[in-house]
Design a protein around this motif. Sequence first.
Motif, PDB file in Angstrom:
ATOM      1  N   VAL A  36      58.135  81.214  22.860  1.00 11.41           N
ATOM      2  CA  VAL A  36      58.313  82.572  22.362  1.00 11.41           C
ATOM      3  C   VAL A  36      59.415  83.219  23.199  1.00 11.41           C
ATOM      4  O   VAL A  36      59.272  83.339  24.418  1.00 11.41           O
ATOM      5  CB  VAL A  36      57.012  83.395  22.446  1.00 11.41           C
ATOM      6  N   ILE A  37      60.501  83.608  22.538  1.00 13.76           N
ATOM      7  CA  ILE A  37      61.636  84.234  23.224  1.00 13.76           C
ATOM      8  C   ILE A  37      61.567  85.727  22.964  1.00 13.76           C
ATOM      9  O   ILE A  37      61.547  86.162  21.817  1.00 13.76           O
ATOM     10  CB  ILE A  37      62.971  83.666  22.727  1.00 13.76           C
ATOM     11  N   ARG A  76      68.149  85.696  18.457  1.00 11.80           N
ATOM     12  CA  ARG A  76      68.625  84.651  17.530  1.00 11.80           C
ATOM     13  C   ARG A  76      69.489  83.643  18.279  1.00 11.80           C
ATOM     14  O   ARG A  76      69.290  82.430  18.184  1.00 11.80           O
ATOM     15  CB  ARG A  76      69.410  85.268  16.373  1.00 11.80           C
ATOM     16  N   VAL A  77      70.442  84.143  19.058  1.00  8.80           N
ATOM     17  CA  VAL A  77      71.322  83.274  19.847  1.00  8.80           C
ATOM     18  C   VAL A  77      70.502  82.479  20.862  1.00  8.80           C
ATOM     19  O   VAL A  77      70.715  81.282  21.058  1.00  8.80           O
ATOM     20  CB  VAL A  77      72.424  84.107  20.544  1.00  8.80           C
ATOM     21  N   ALA A  78      69.545  83.149  21.507  1.00  5.33           N
ATOM     22  CA  ALA A  78      68.695  82.471  22.484  1.00  5.33           C
ATOM     23  C   ALA A  78      67.862  81.373  21.822  1.00  5.33           C
ATOM     24  O   ALA A  78      67.668  80.302  22.407  1.00  5.33           O
ATOM     25  CB  ALA A  78      67.789  83.481  23.180  1.00  5.33           C
ATOM     26  N   GLY A  79      67.403  81.624  20.607  1.00 10.02           N
ATOM     27  CA  GLY A  79      66.644  80.610  19.874  1.00 10.02           C
ATOM     28  C   GLY A  79      67.472  79.364  19.619  1.00 10.02           C
ATOM     29  O   GLY A  79      66.976  78.241  19.737  1.00 10.02           O
ATOM     30  N   GLU A  80      68.738  79.559  19.290  1.00 12.66           N
ATOM     31  CA  GLU A  80      69.636  78.416  19.089  1.00 12.66           C
ATOM     32  C   GLU A  80      69.805  77.633  20.385  1.00 12.66           C
ATOM     33  O   GLU A  80      69.804  76.397  20.394  1.00 12.66           O
ATOM     34  CB  GLU A  80      71.000  78.893  18.575  1.00 12.66           C
ATOM     35  N   VAL A  90      59.809  77.529  17.793  1.00 13.89           N
ATOM     36  CA  VAL A  90      60.345  78.689  18.511  1.00 13.89           C
ATOM     37  C   VAL A  90      60.078  79.937  17.683  1.00 13.89           C
ATOM     38  O   VAL A  90      60.352  79.958  16.484  1.00 13.89           O
ATOM     39  CB  VAL A  90      61.869  78.551  18.749  1.00 13.89           C
ATOM     40  N   ARG A  91      59.522  80.955  18.342  1.00 11.41           N
ATOM     41  CA  ARG A  91      59.384  82.269  17.718  1.00 11.41           C
ATOM     42  C   ARG A  91      60.192  83.246  18.551  1.00 11.41           C
ATOM     43  O   ARG A  91      60.282  83.109  19.773  1.00 11.41           O
ATOM     44  CB  ARG A  91      57.922  82.705  17.667  1.00 11.41           C
ATOM     45  N   THR A  92      60.733  84.252  17.896  1.00 10.17           N
ATOM     46  CA  THR A  92      61.501  85.270  18.611  1.00 10.17           C
ATOM     47  C   THR A  92      60.902  86.634  18.332  1.00 10.17           C
ATOM     48  O   THR A  92      60.365  86.879  17.247  1.00 10.17           O
ATOM     49  CB  THR A  92      62.984  85.254  18.192  1.00 10.17           C
ATOM     50  N   VAL A  93      61.017  87.511  19.330  1.00  6.01           N
ATOM     51  CA  VAL A  93      60.475  88.849  19.179  1.00  6.01           C
ATOM     52  C   VAL A  93      61.335  89.822  19.980  1.00  6.01           C
ATOM     53  O   VAL A  93      61.742  89.528  21.101  1.00  6.01           O
ATOM     54  CB  VAL A  93      58.989  88.905  19.622  1.00  6.01           C
TER      55      VAL A  93
END
Length: 152
Positions: A36-37, A76-80, A90-93
């Motif tokens: 989770v980012i 989004r960039v961190a998820g990549e 991967v989940r982003t918040v």
Amino acid sequence: MSAYRTVVVGTDGSESSLRAVARAGALAGACGATLVIACAYLPTEADDRELQRAQDVLGEEAYQVVGSSPAEETVRVAGERATAAGAGPVRTVAVVGSPVEALLDVVRREDADLLVVGNRGLTSIKGRLLGSVPADATRRSACDVLVVHTTG
């Protein structure tokens, strides 16, 4: 001891924080954990005095994302970056608030068993005197914390 199931990592979009994201992604991938980012941000209508006060006190350590759109782009960039490092799910918040409060809130909501932070701010005089995101998060977290060496 079992492997980690949910790993939370914070990012502010800086290169230092993205190094922590990559390390968290590799670790989560190796453990088969969900990553989770999180990115804390101030609303665009945040008081300019509040932003200036943070800048005056922390100087270059005051890297705060302002607005939900920049925060969404940051995660989004961190998820990549995390996926490229080997992360599985991967989940982003993006969360309104200060970095430490936002990270600890995400850790609680996600029932995370590992929080990953970069070491930026730990070695500066201001960080030692006033506190820093990694120091405060480490002190206050209810789960394990991995501090990644992300600065020179």
